[in-house]
Design a protein around this motif. Structure first.
Motif, mmCIF file in Angstrom:
data_model
loop_
_atom_site.group_PDB
_atom_site.id
_atom_site.type_symbol
_atom_site.label_atom_id
_atom_site.label_comp_id
_atom_site.label_asym_id
_atom_site.label_seq_id
_atom_site.Cartn_x
_atom_site.Cartn_y
_atom_site.Cartn_z
ATOM 1 N N UNK A 83 0.815 -1.367 0.241
ATOM 2 C CA UNK A 83 0.094 -0.153 0.032
ATOM 3 C C UNK A 83 0.956 1.178 -0.067
ATOM 4 N N UNK A 84 0.272 2.378 -0.292
ATOM 5 C CA UNK A 84 0.868 3.536 -0.519
ATOM 6 C C UNK A 84 1.765 3.934 0.753
ATOM 7 N N UNK A 85 1.007 3.900 1.972
ATOM 8 C CA UNK A 85 1.816 4.274 2.963
ATOM 9 C C UNK A 85 2.931 3.481 3.474
ATOM 10 N N UNK A 86 3.090 2.165 3.159
ATOM 11 C CA UNK A 86 4.039 1.352 3.376
ATOM 12 C C UNK A 86 5.240 1.804 2.473
ATOM 13 N N UNK A 87 4.999 1.903 1.109
ATOM 14 C CA UNK A 87 6.051 2.305 0.349
ATOM 15 C C UNK A 87 6.836 3.768 0.525
ATOM 16 N N UNK A 88 5.822 4.804 1.221
ATOM 17 C CA UNK A 88 6.251 6.144 1.591
ATOM 18 C C UNK A 88 7.298 6.045 2.875
ATOM 19 N N UNK A 89 7.017 4.974 3.819
ATOM 20 C CA UNK A 89 7.897 4.453 4.895
ATOM 21 C C UNK A 89 9.093 3.935 4.494
ATOM 22 N N UNK A 90 9.047 3.064 3.620
ATOM 23 C CA UNK A 90 10.112 2.256 3.137
ATOM 24 C C UNK A 90 11.319 3.277 2.552
ATOM 25 N N UNK A 91 10.645 4.118 1.472
ATOM 26 C CA UNK A 91 11.270 5.064 0.863
ATOM 27 C C UNK A 91 12.062 6.034 1.848
ATOM 28 N N UNK A 92 11.541 6.579 2.627
ATOM 29 C CA UNK A 92 11.745 7.354 3.720
ATOM 30 C C UNK A 92 12.913 7.041 4.599
ATOM 31 N N UNK A 93 12.617 5.479 5.199
ATOM 32 C CA UNK A 93 13.960 4.983 5.966
ATOM 33 C C UNK A 93 14.955 4.730 5.044
ATOM 34 N N UNK A 94 14.764 4.221 3.823
ATOM 35 C CA UNK A 94 16.204 3.792 2.963
ATOM 36 C C UNK A 94 16.596 5.304 2.743
ATOM 37 N N UNK A 95 15.987 6.402 2.311
ATOM 38 C CA UNK A 95 16.773 7.560 2.053
ATOM 39 C C UNK A 95 17.669 8.069 3.236
ATOM 40 N N UNK A 96 16.915 7.846 4.495
ATOM 41 C CA UNK A 96 17.655 8.251 5.474
ATOM 42 C C UNK A 96 19.089 7.499 6.041
ATOM 43 N N UNK A 97 18.988 6.259 5.592
ATOM 44 C CA UNK A 97 20.085 5.375 5.814
ATOM 45 C C UNK A 97 20.887 5.156 4.553
ATOM 46 N N UNK A 98 20.730 5.898 3.371
ATOM 47 C CA UNK A 98 21.313 5.560 2.186
ATOM 48 C C UNK A 98 21.365 4.408 1.674
ATOM 49 N N UNK A 99 20.148 3.687 1.646
ATOM 50 C CA UNK A 99 19.924 2.282 1.320
ATOM 51 C C UNK A 99 19.016 2.318 0.126
ATOM 52 N N UNK A 100 18.418 1.024 -0.040
ATOM 53 C CA UNK A 100 17.451 0.758 -1.026
ATOM 54 C C UNK A 100 16.127 0.536 -0.333
ATOM 55 N N UNK A 101 14.977 0.788 -1.010
ATOM 56 C CA UNK A 101 13.655 0.674 -0.439
ATOM 57 C C UNK A 101 13.334 -0.971 -0.463
ATOM 58 N N UNK A 102 13.934 -1.368 -1.635
ATOM 59 C CA UNK A 102 13.443 -3.018 -1.650
ATOM 60 C C UNK A 102 14.097 -3.805 -0.700
ATOM 61 N N UNK A 103 15.217 -3.236 0.002
ATOM 62 C CA UNK A 103 15.669 -3.883 1.165
ATOM 63 C C UNK A 103 15.014 -3.850 2.218
ATOM 64 N N UNK A 104 14.461 -2.571 2.404
ATOM 65 C CA UNK A 104 13.546 -2.507 3.560
ATOM 66 C C UNK A 104 12.036 -3.265 3.446
#
Length: 646
Positions: A80-101
């Motif tokens: 869902x859209x809220x999960x993607x936004x969370x994964x994207x924001x967490x990954x960007x903060x950690x300089x990582x990939x959203x797919x890994x989250x």
């Protein structure tokens, strides 16, 4: 003319593919919702890959060359859209990939479970009696009920003790979850390990109906985990209870609570290595839910947020302070003595009334051996690992490779005699068993898990974190090996020891003596006065001038010298202090690789993470083009790693 476009996130660990790609969605594929799983062609690799639909659009430019979605794997909207936004924001903060989250939260597809699933769950609501119990528990903490109603944020100092077979902290989180669930919102409760999970599930049974609870932990089978994940996609509110990855559950949360955030199990060992505490903070910022960090102690990370006013300091209306007795190293009658005479006397008096807890540092019999003449550590001749003994008179065995040290000799003095340098849980049980004849001795450690003990007299020898619950609480608690624990080469060893000792002390019966043997100084005084937040504050103040976490953030940059040099050159273009970069220095045991540390303020976090992520992507593209290069990753970045690694 127009055509449907699906913007998808590829399920790939490659950093250069961590973005949305446009694909044509043909009409024969039917209705495809956002969040569905699809398979798409990857032209650069010449193969099909899995992907998630993140956005749907229609474009009139039909001349743009685009590949088409090959097939729809499942129409269930697992992203869902809220999960993607969370994964994207967490990954960007950690300089990582959203797919890994997303791999941490979205289980592998189970076709049978998916076919049997119907999104028709009914919201389970607490009964009137359960609400009254929850209100009574919340009333014990000043302002906690109002904080939950207002969706506020707080650091809660849990009350120590044992009520029957239940723990006050588990009842506290259960009551908070019940109150929020009754308001029509979902709840996420995160705990470190399976022991805490079982205790929390037991406490929840008194406050909420069973059908409102969704488990999320590694002990579940794949079908069970996928079935629980599908339940979190529904609109009906629920309570998600699990370990570190539960903080990503795709519910519309009204409360996220974390118990004992100082436990190292909250640190994710896989890329992008995000601590559950950081993910929770990002989630609260996006969703505006209530947030609680609860524990018997307080980490310096949480105390920093309390000092900044971002978290409220929540304490019990009636403060409970355990009865702590300190004995300094100078008070020990003999240098090698482990149990102070006062602690031994208290244990002998308490054993007649019920169980006595003895906490030790290590499991096993004698996990460490030294030379009997020069006291040099005994090492394996094959791999250099430490030699230990499984029982009295046993042949020493290497703790790394398992080889026996039959013909061991000291490389320093050529002696062939060994001496026991440390006592594990089994050796302590052997020694105290002879000192308390006729008393039942119970060993609780990783090899001998014990969850509960009765209120009958017994000596319970437990390693840190493995202490079972005693009915009515322990009549006395002895905390041994404290000085050895404090000698560990860890920046946070003081916080860790205070957390281990406080959690053990919280299992004592009201008024029971708790002896911390052979320890004084700031950590011992913080335990004796039960002022753990003050100790966390002092730790934070001492780290600030040295620019150590959590006063500042730290990034680790590792790779081949040329790649690391280019990444550091990009960072020097940012407005960072002149002493922000430490290194690079050679990595021990890694030929040709170097490592550097970058210290930066929290405000500079987005720019530093973006710069380092761009460097990782650039190096990955260069490696892709240079087919003859090594398979090793030329550049890796990790932000906010644990202090032991730092």
């Amino acid at each position: 003319m127009s055509r449907r476009i699906a913007r998808v996130l590829l399920d790939s660990p490659l950093p250069q593919l961590d973005r949305l790609f446009d694909y044509v969605l043909l009409d024969e594929l039917g209705e495809v919702p956002i969040g569905a799983r699809v398979r798409v062609p990857l032209r650069t690799a010449g193969r099909m890959v899995d992907a998630f639909v993140v956005e749907l659009d229609t474009e009139s430019d039909t001349e743009r060359a685009l590949s088409t979605v090959e097939s729809v794997v499942s129409t269930v909207p697992v992203l869902p859209e809220r999960l993607y936004r969370l994964a994207r924001r967490v990954a960007d903060r950690a300089a990582g990939s959203a797919s890994d989250v997303l791999r941490l939260v979205i289980p592998k597809r189970q076709v049978r479970v998916e076919k049997a699933w119907k999104a028709d769950a009914v919201a389970g609501t607490p009964s009137d009696e359960a609400r009254e119990r929850a209100d009574a528990v919340l009333a014990e903490y000043a302002g906690l009920a109002a904080l939950l109603d207002e969706r506020g944020r707080g650091a809660v100092e849990a009350v120590p003790g044992v009520t029957g077979d239940a723990l006050p902290w588990a009842r506290l989180l259960s009551a908070a979850a019940s109150a929020v669930l009754a308001s029509g919102a979902s709840v996420i409760l995160a705990v470190p390990d399976h022991r805490d999970l079982d205790r929390l599930l037991t406490a929840l049974s008194d406050f909420v109906p069973e059908d409102a609870i969704v488990r999320h932990d590694s002990r579940q089978t794949n079908p069970e985990r996928y079935r629980g994940f599908l339940r979190t996609l529904e609109d009906a509110p629920c309570i998600v209870v699990g370990n570190r990855s539960a903080v990503y559950a795709p519910v519309q949360a009204g409360l996220v609570a974390v118990w004992d955030d100082g436990d190292p199990l909250y640190s994710e060992p896989l890329a992008p290595y995000v601590h559950a505490r950081d993910a929770v903070l990002v989630r609260q910022e996006q969703e505006g839910s209530a947030l609680l960090f609860a524990g018997h102690t307080r980490t310096s990370d949480v105390e920093r947020l309390v000092q900044r006013g971002w978290l409220a300091d929540v304490r019990a209306e009636r403060r409970v302070t355990p009865r702590i007795v300190l004995s300094s190293p100078q008070e020990m009658e003999q240098p090698a003595q482990r149990v102070h005479s006062g602690a031994f006397t208290a244990a002998r008096a308490a054993i007649a009334e019920g169980p006595v807890l003895v906490q030790v540092a290590r499991p096993g019999f004698a996990p460490t051996l030294v030379c009997a003449d020069c006291r040099a550590p005994a090492r394996c001749a094959h791999c250099g690992g430490p030699l230990g003994a499984s029982h009295r008179g046993a042949v020493p065995v290497c703790g790394w490779c398992g080889r026996a040290g039959l013909a061991w000799h000291c490389p320093s003095c050529s002696s062939t005699q060994l001496r026991l340098a440390a006592s594990g849980s089994e050796r302590t049980a052997d020694e105290l068993g002879r000192a308390f004849p006729g008393v039942r001795v119970i060993v609780a450690d990783g090899a001998h898990p014990v969850e509960h003990v009765s209120d009958k007299p017994a000596l319970v020898i437990a390693t840190r974190g493995a202490e079972p619950i005693a009915a009515g609480g322990y009549r006395a608690v002895l905390l041994l090996d404290g000085s050895r624990m404090l000698q560990a080469p860890d920046l946070r060893i003081g916080e860790s020891c205070l957390r281990w000792w406080s959690n053990a002390a919280a299992l004592a019966a009201p008024g029971a003596p708790i002896h911390l043997v052979g320890v004084d100084g700031p950590v011992g005084r913080a335990l004796a006065t039960w002022t753990q937040p003050a100790y966390a504050r002092s730790e934070l103040e001492s780290r600030a001038p040295l620019h150590l976490p959590p006063a500042t953030r730290v990034a680790l940059v590792e790779g081949v010298p040329a790649s690391v040099a280019r990444a550091l050159e990009d960072l020097r273009r940012l407005p960072l202090p002149t002493d922000a970069v430490l290194g690079p220095v050679p990595v021990e045991g890694e030929d040709g690789r170097v490592r550097a540390l970058v210290r930066f303020e929290y405000a500079a976090g987005p720019s530093v993470a973006t710069t380092l992520r761009a460097a990782v992507v650039a190096e990955a593209v260069k490696r892709r083009r240079g087919r003859g290069q090594s398979n090793r990753v030329p550049l890796s970045v990790r932000l906010d790693m644990l202090d032991p690694e730092l």
